[in-house]
Design an enzyme around this catalytic site. Structure first.
Site, PDB file in Angstrom:
ATOM      1  N   GLU A  72       0.019  -0.765   5.918  1.00 54.43           N
ATOM      2  CA  GLU A  72       1.106  -0.236   6.732  1.00 54.43           C
ATOM      3  C   GLU A  72       0.950   1.259   6.880  1.00 54.43           C
ATOM      4  OE1 GLU A  72       4.911   1.225   8.175  1.00 54.43           O
ATOM      5  OE2 GLU A  72       3.943   1.799   6.316  1.00 54.43           O
ATOM      6  N   ASP A 130       0.850  -1.199   0.000  1.00 48.48           N
ATOM      7  CA  ASP A 130       0.000   0.000   0.000  1.00 48.48           C
ATOM      8  C   ASP A 130       0.880   1.241   0.000  1.00 48.48           C
ATOM      9  OD1 ASP A 130       0.761  -0.664   2.692  1.00 48.48           O
ATOM     10  OD2 ASP A 130      -0.756   0.720   3.459  1.00 48.48           O
TER      11      ASP A 130
HETATM   12 ZN   LIG Z   1       6.791   2.166   4.247  1.00 48.11          ZN
END
Ligand SMILES: [Zn+2]
Length: 385
Positions: A140, A74
């Site tokens: 994340e 992501d």
């Molecule tokens: Zn990162």
């Protein structure tokens, strides 16, 4: 090299995987790793109040040791796309640099790990001497609730064991090879609330101004260091970020006053011991005369630390041989998913250079992609030697 990290990076960068969207990035990894003989699992995790997120775990080999490459596909949003020199999801190369959101944070790093692993397998009869794995999350840059923590729990429940992990976050400051992260501080947010008694400013004897108490407690909490630092970390640090009374009336003593703070803490503390320490210091300073309370925001940002040893040395040597730089073993910067992985196996962070991460025109020199792939390739060779 058997596989070209630049080609893989371009394919990944063209997937618009802004958290929590998968954007085709994990599907691409699944296809690539399956073709190389990996067993690939895709899982979607949910939680009330949070977006569903897709994750991936892939492994080849069943023997020990299991070397894991971890990362996230992501990316943060590109912002105003018109301000980019090259569109953020087009993966264009100009003047030897590959442009795109995620180029350094961290699709580039994942591409290098994939290329290194494919090359190792191609030159070793398609099988590692132990096991090679990928732990890839799509959560994340978000709140990290449906990402790495659940992914790790899922693998543990299946009986998967990890021996060492390399997280390909952009660990370097200025040039490839200058920094390996072997730790990160924890982070804790709190609110301090002091309660008094509301009243008229002309009759202070009938009121109890909470601002006095709040100022006293803020002063005490700022004055005394939380520790003197540790073998691998700088001293922990508490910083007040806001003081709020919200009183618009000039002749009113307010009934309550609050302040907000953040603590970046080292391995001398845990989240719980730190809360206790702060509460004890405030109680001592209050001496029973100031009515106060703490509200702690939920945190999953504990400390991560990996002690220097054969594994950090192996990584540092590979870095040095390829780049000619002696990497610093650093514990600075914000938090990362290594804070979750550290509970399962030793982990170090080494990836690309972080200068343009989260910025407009995020980009990576093509030469860095080749060099990082060579570093990972050396690490795999030595690890199984
Ligand atoms: Zn990162």
């Amino acid at each position: 090299m058997f596989a070209d990290p630049v080609v893989i990076a371009r394919d990944l960068l063209r997937c618009p995987s802004v958290t929590p969207a998968e954007g085709g990035a994990l599907a691409f990894l699944e296809k690539t790793l399956k073709a190389a003989g990996f067993t690939v699992h895709r899982m979607r995790f949910s939680e009330p109040g949070a977006d569903d997120v897709e994750n991936l775990y892939a492994r080849i080999g069943s023997a020990k040791p299991n070397l894991v490459f971890a990362g996230h596909t992501d990316v943060v949003p590109p912002g105003d796309e018109k301000t980019w020199k090259h569109p953020p999801f087009s993966a264009e190369i100009a003047n030897g640099e590959l442009y795109g959101r995620g180029a350094v944070d961290m699709k580039g790093g994942i591409a290098c790990a994939i290329a290194a692993v494919l090359d190792y397998l191609a030159q070793n009869g398609g099988k590692p001497r132990g096991s090679l794995s990928f732990l890839i999350t799509g959560d994340e840059e978000g709140i990290a609730v449906n990402g790495t923590p659940k992914l790790l729990k899922w693998t543990a429940e299946r009986g998967e064991k990890f021996d060492h992990c390399i997280l390909g976050e952009p660990s370097n400051q200025q040039a490839l090879g200058d920094t390996i992260k072997v730790g990160r501080r924890g982070s804790l947010n709190g609110h301090l609330i002091v309660t008094g008694k509301q009243g008229h400013v002309a009759y202070p004897q009938r009121a109890d101004n909470p601002i006095r108490g709040l100022v006293t407690l803020i002063a005490v909490l700022q004055a005394e260091p939380l520790d003197q630092g540790s073998a691998q970390f700088a001293p922990s640090h508490l910083e007040f970020t806001s003081v709020d009374v919200g009183n618009k009336t000039v002749n009113l003593i307010p009934g309550a006053a609050r302040a907000r703070f953040n603590i970046r803490f080292n391995d001398k503390h845990t989240l719980d011991s730190l809360k206790k320490l702060i509460e004890q210091r405030a109680a001592k300073a209050a001496g029973g005369k100031i009515r106060f309370a703490f509200e702690w925001e939920p945190s999953n940002a504990g400390v991560f630390v990996t002690k220097p040893g054969p594994f950090t040395e192996l990584v540092a040597n590979a870095v040095m041989e390829v780049t000619g730089r002696k990497p610093e073993l650093s514990t600075t910067g914000g938090t990362s998913d290594a804070r979750f992985i550290t509970a399962y196996c030793p982990v170090v962070e080494f990836g690309l250079v972080g200068q343009t991460m989260h910025a407009v025109d995020e980009r990576v020199p093509v030469a860095d992609l080749h060099a990082l792939t060579t570093i990972y390739r050396k690490i795999i060779d030595r690890y199984f030697a």
